[in-house]
Structures are given as C-alpha cells and as structure tokens.
Design an enzyme around this catalytic site. Structure first.
Site, short mmCIF file in Angstrom:
data_model
loop_
_atom_site.label_atom_id
_atom_site.label_comp_id
_atom_site.label_asym_id
_atom_site.label_seq_id
_atom_site.Cartn_x
_atom_site.Cartn_y
_atom_site.Cartn_z
N MET A 1 28.01 48.91 75.46
CA MET A 1 28.53 49.53 74.22
C MET A 1 29.33 50.67 74.74
SD MET A 1 28.01 48.26 71.35
CE MET A 1 28.36 49.41 70.13
N GLY A 2 28.86 51.52 75.63
CA GLY A 2 29.43 52.63 76.06
C GLY A 2 30.71 52.21 77.07
N ARG B 1 24.21 57.97 84.41
CA ARG B 1 22.90 58.52 85.09
C ARG B 1 23.10 57.95 86.66
NH1 ARG B 1 17.56 57.35 84.46
NH2 ARG B 1 18.64 56.02 82.80
N VAL C 1 24.06 56.51 74.64
CA VAL C 1 22.58 56.26 75.33
C VAL C 1 21.56 55.62 74.39
CG1 VAL C 1 23.08 57.77 77.22
CG2 VAL C 1 21.55 58.51 75.24
N ASN D 1 22.51 54.58 67.56
CA ASN D 1 21.69 54.53 66.45
C ASN D 1 20.78 55.07 66.21
OD1 ASN D 1 23.10 52.14 64.84
ND2 ASN D 1 22.01 50.83 66.12
N SER E 1 29.42 50.74 64.52
CA SER E 1 28.92 49.15 64.16
C SER E 1 29.98 48.22 64.72
CB SER E 1 28.81 49.12 62.77
OG SER E 1 28.33 47.50 62.50
N ASN F 1 22.80 48.77 58.37
CA ASN F 1 21.90 48.15 59.09
C ASN F 1 20.94 47.28 58.23
OD1 ASN F 1 23.32 48.87 61.36
ND2 ASN F 1 21.63 48.83 62.83
N TYR G 1 20.34 43.43 57.30
CA TYR G 1 19.21 42.74 57.39
C TYR G 1 18.97 41.98 56.03
CZ TYR G 1 16.46 45.16 61.07
OH TYR G 1 16.00 45.72 62.36
N ARG H 1 11.06 39.34 58.28
CA ARG H 1 10.96 39.48 59.88
C ARG H 1 9.65 39.57 60.50
NH1 ARG H 1 16.39 42.14 62.48
NH2 ARG H 1 17.85 41.44 61.16
C1 6PG Z 1 25.88 46.91 64.38
C2 6PG Z 1 24.68 46.32 64.46
C3 6PG Z 1 23.88 47.01 65.85
C4 6PG Z 1 22.57 46.35 66.19
C5 6PG Z 1 21.52 46.20 65.28
C6 6PG Z 1 20.46 45.06 65.58
O1 6PG Z 1 26.11 47.36 63.51
O2 6PG Z 1 26.74 46.64 65.51
O3 6PG Z 1 23.82 46.63 63.59
O4 6PG Z 1 23.44 48.33 65.45
O5 6PG Z 1 22.94 45.02 66.80
O6 6PG Z 1 20.97 47.45 65.32
O7 6PG Z 1 19.42 45.36 64.89
P1 6PG Z 1 18.17 44.75 65.16
O8 6PG Z 1 17.75 44.58 66.57
O9 6PG Z 1 17.16 45.52 64.48
O10 6PG Z 1 18.03 43.42 64.50
#
Ligand code: 6PG
Length: 475
Positions: free
Chosen positions: A13-14, A33, A74, A102, A128, A186, A190, A287
């Site tokens: 991501m970074g 690091r 990180v 996050n 996101s 998020n 879900y 889940r």
């Molecule tokens: C986003 C995703 C990202 C991550 C999820 C996965 O917005 O880009 O939401 O933050 O892929 O957090 O979450 P889980 O591993 O809890 O399903």
C-alpha cells in the site's frame, strides 16, 4: 529539502501510494525501517517519477519542504505509535503527520491530542481501494485539524480517484472522524459482501446453478441499479477456473471467511452508540460462524426438517434475489450512515454525509452507482431521519418488497441460511411497525426492577406496584 511529501512504510500500500504521488509530479521522499524495501521500490519503479532515497528518519525529515508532510503506511496499532514517536521527535511545529492505515478511531483521537500538544498536526486518513486503488486513485477520508487540510488537501485530492471531475477526497472533520468513517465503510463492505454471498448461495443451492452461470447473473446485475465494484469482481472470482483441476476456483476455496478487525470495530462502536447496524453485525457474525470449523464439522447431519421444493420459475426467483439484494443493501447503507451521524454527534465532528457519499463513488471498495443516489438524498435533506425514507429508496424498496419476502420465505423453507437478507427485512418491518412488542419489554422491566414506563395516553413516568396491590403510581 525538495520533497513535497514523504512516505514511510513501503509495503504494497505504501509503495503504491508513493508511486501515485510521484506519477502526479510530486517529489516523494521514501523511508522504510529496512532500506532493502526502499531500494527494491527504486529499482523496480524509480522511473515513475522523482524520489528521494533516505535511510534514517533524520534524513527523511530533512528531505521535506516545510510544512513537512509525512504519510505513515505501517500496520495499525503499536507499529504506528512507534513510527509517530520517532517522527515527532525529528519534526517541528506546523508539520503534518498523516496516518493512512486502518487505525482504530479512538487511537487516532488520542494521537491527535498528544501531537497537538507538541504543535504538530496529526491527520488520521482512511484510505480505501486496496493495492490497485493506492496506485491509480483511492478514496481518501482525511480527518484532523481543518488548517492542515489547506496544506494537504490539494496533494491528496490530486492522487485520489476522480468521478465526473470531482476528487474522491474531502476533509471529513476533526481528529478521529476520518478513521471512523473508514471503519464504517469497511463495515458496509462486510455487509455488501455478505449479501452478495447469500445471493450466490441461493443461486447455487436453490436453483442449482454452477459458478459460471452465477457469474453471468452477476454480470447482468452489474448493468442495473446494483452496478458496483463488488458485484463486478464477484463475477470475475466466480469465472476463475483452477489451472490444475479445471474446476471453478470458488469450489476449491475453503469456506471459512477471515477478518482483520474493522468490521468487528464497527459493530462494537455501534453497540456503544446504540445504533442498530444489524446488516453489518450479521455479516461479521456470519464470517465468525463460517470460521467455526470444529463446530460446523460436528454439526453435519443435524436435522433439517421437511424442506420445501425448489422454485419452479428460475428466472422469477433470480429476479427476486436481485431485488432482495438491493433492498437489503439499502438497509445496510441506511444503518451505516445512521452510525456515522451518531458518531459525528457524539464527538462533535459535523460529518457531511452528502460529501462522504460523494467521495465513496470512486476509488473505494464499496464504490457504486448507488452512492450517487445517497448523495442526492442527503443533498435534498441534510437531516433525513433514515436513508430508507428518501423518496428514491422508499420507492425502490416498495418495488422489491414482495420479492424480498419471497426470498426470505423460500430460503427458510429450503434450509439455506440468509442472516443478512432476513435480518434486514426484519429491521425494515421493525422500523415501519406501528406498534412493537417493546411495550411488553417495558412492562417486564417495570415488574422485576421497577424500571418505570411511559404511557401512550398521558405524559409522565409510571410504575405499577407489581408485588403490592398492583395500582399505578407516578414515578
Ligand atoms: C479497503 C479495504 C481494506 C482491506 C479490508 C479487508 O477499503 O481498501 O477495506 O481496508 O482490504 O480491511 O478487511 P478484512 O481483512 O477484515 O476482510
């Protein structure tokens, strides 16, 4: 010093967001690091733009123009605190630290307060869009002090996804607001995924469709009101065949869903705020149930009772599932936006829900056509009591309600679990019910604990002397 922005933490991501900044013409200071990651990024993608390689935090900070802007990418938790501490020591009043992970919003509130005391700006920014979004345009939800957005906003807006010329980035509000709305994003993600999963389950087990056929159904749905990133990738996942066996990959993946915590956080926060996010909660618990492998193995062969017959009109039932999915999705978003309103009121953030819907239209995982309708609903009425009450959504549910009920009934008679479909329908029926059984609950509470009740016919608070002569007294 010549870098306009620094990125520390160069995992996927970074790295991708650093490359995104560089591709937009910014000079980007890089820090990690272990220097090996920095060098790997430069070796592979050094041509993306202008990077400054640094080894130590001191070099990193010295490479930056003032006010310094550092984006931390990180792992959420202790790693973030450690990096913030090191940076804060090397930085000066007026500099800006952005946490793009996050993070839990309460951590962000704590960190912002601590850094404010040291004259530093701390911006908790939800980002996101996964790896692809980070590189090509994510949705960015920055919180933190409004002044910091003057120095930071233009950079973030230029690398964010753009929809109809509008960047998917806006200042959300003070301290933890950015991470709070990302958390709820998020949670909604879900719920969306669970609803899609239930639709898939019904197409597979009620209609007997194979993965490829179901992929076609989702592709078809993606050209209508359900058009969204998650529906689109669902078709892609379902269409994937395993190279070794030639079978659909989805049929070979273990059916135990994992989670890293943001969905759970959403539900915990909702419990504290007293907001019924039933769709999100069912998704988190579904889940968890899928992951209860020992119990599930032991429960194989439990009685199913007398099951009903499969639907005879497959086309009609497919349309019913689509409508149930859409109606349940409206409920999940209505609940999520209620939670955002409640969090905003609790913490004094003043979150603009129309602006939030606007920046979720692109870049993020829940991006969808649908977000335009949510934006319009809040544009028309900022104080809308529930999204379900906006004319567009009210009519959409009215059009699908019969299908929704048929799906819940049919799934139940077939023994197919549909926790999110069913609980969303119950929420809807609960919301529109003229009289709920909560009157009885109040009576029971008053009986065993003298907790009192209100009456429909006169003002005041009352108690019945249950263990005495059962007369009523004013409390
Ligand atoms: C986003 C995703 C990202 C991550 C999820 C996965 O917005 O880009 O939401 O933050 O892929 O957090 O979450 P889980 O591993 O809890 O399903």
């Amino acid at each position: 010093p010549r870098a306009q922005i620094g990125v520390t933490g160069l995992a996927v991501m970074g790295s991708n967001i650093a490359r995104n900044f560089a591709r937009h013409g910014y000079t980007v200071a890089l820090h990690n690091r272990s220097v090996a990651k920095t060098d790997a990024l430069l070796a592979e993608h050094g041509n993306d733009g202008d990077f400054v390689r640094t080894e130590t935090v001191e070099q990193f900070v010295a490479a930056l123009e003032k006010p310094r802007r550092v984006l931390i990418m990180v792992k959420a938790g202790d790693a973030t605190d450690a990096v913030i501490e090191e940076l804060a020591d090397a930085m000066e009043p007026g500099d800006i630290i952005i946490d793009g992970g996050n993070a839990l919003y309460t951590d962000t509130i704590r960190r912002e307060a601590a850094l404010r005391d040291r004259g530093l700006h701390f911006v908790g920014a939800g980002i996101s869009g996964g790896e692809e979004g980070a590189l090509n345009g994510p949705s960015i939800m920055p919180g933190g002090p409004a002044e910091s957005y003057t120095a930071l906003g233009p950079l973030l807006e230029s690398v964010a996804a753009q929809v109809d010329g509008t960047p998917c980035c806006t200042h959300i509000g003070p301290d933890g607001s950015g991470h709070f709305v990302k958390m709820v994003h998020n949670g909604i993600e879900y719920a969306d995924m669970q609803l899609i999963g239930e639709a898939y389950h019904l197409l597979r087990d009620a209609l007997g469709y194979d993965a490829g056929t179901i992929a076609d159904v989702f592709t078809e749905w993606n050209s209508g009101t359900l058009e969204s990133y998650l529906i689109e990738i669902t078709a892609d996942v379902l269409r994937q065949t395993d190279a070794d066996t030639g079978k659909p990959l989805v049929d070979l993946i273990v059916d135990a869903a994992e989670q890293k915590g943001t969905g759970r956080w959403t539900v915990k926060a909702a419990l504290d705020l007293g907001i019924p996010v039933t769709g999100i909660a069912e998704a988190v618990f579904a889940r968890a149930l899928s992951g209860s492998r020992t119990q599930r193995a032991a429960a194989q062969g439990l009685a199913a009772g007398t099951l009903g017959a499969a639907p005879t009109d497959a086309a009609q039932f497919t349309e019913d599932i689509r409508a149930a999915l859409y109606a349940s999705k409206i409920v999940a978003y209505a609940q999520g936006f209620d939670q955002i309103a409640a969090g905003s009121a609790e913490y004094g953030w003043n979150v603009d829900r129309a602006a939030l819907a606007t920046i979720w239209r692109g870049g993020c995982i829940i991006r969808a056509q649908f977000l335009n309708r949510i934006k319009e609903a809040y544009d028309q009425d900022q104080n809308l009591p529930s999204l379900i009450l906006a004319p567009y959504f009210r009519d959409a549910i009215a059009a699908g309600i019969d299908s929704w009920r048929r799906v819940v009934v049919t799934a139940t008679t077939l023994g197919i679990p549909i926790p999110a479909f069913a609980s969303s329908l119950s929420y809807y029926d609960g919301l529109r019910a003229e009289r709920l059984p909560a009157a009885l609950t109040q009576g029971q509470r008053d009986f065993f604990g003298a907790h009192t009740y209100e009456r429909t016919d006169k003002p005041g608070t009352f108690h019945t002397l249950w263990s005495g002569d059962r007369s009523e007294v004013q409390a």
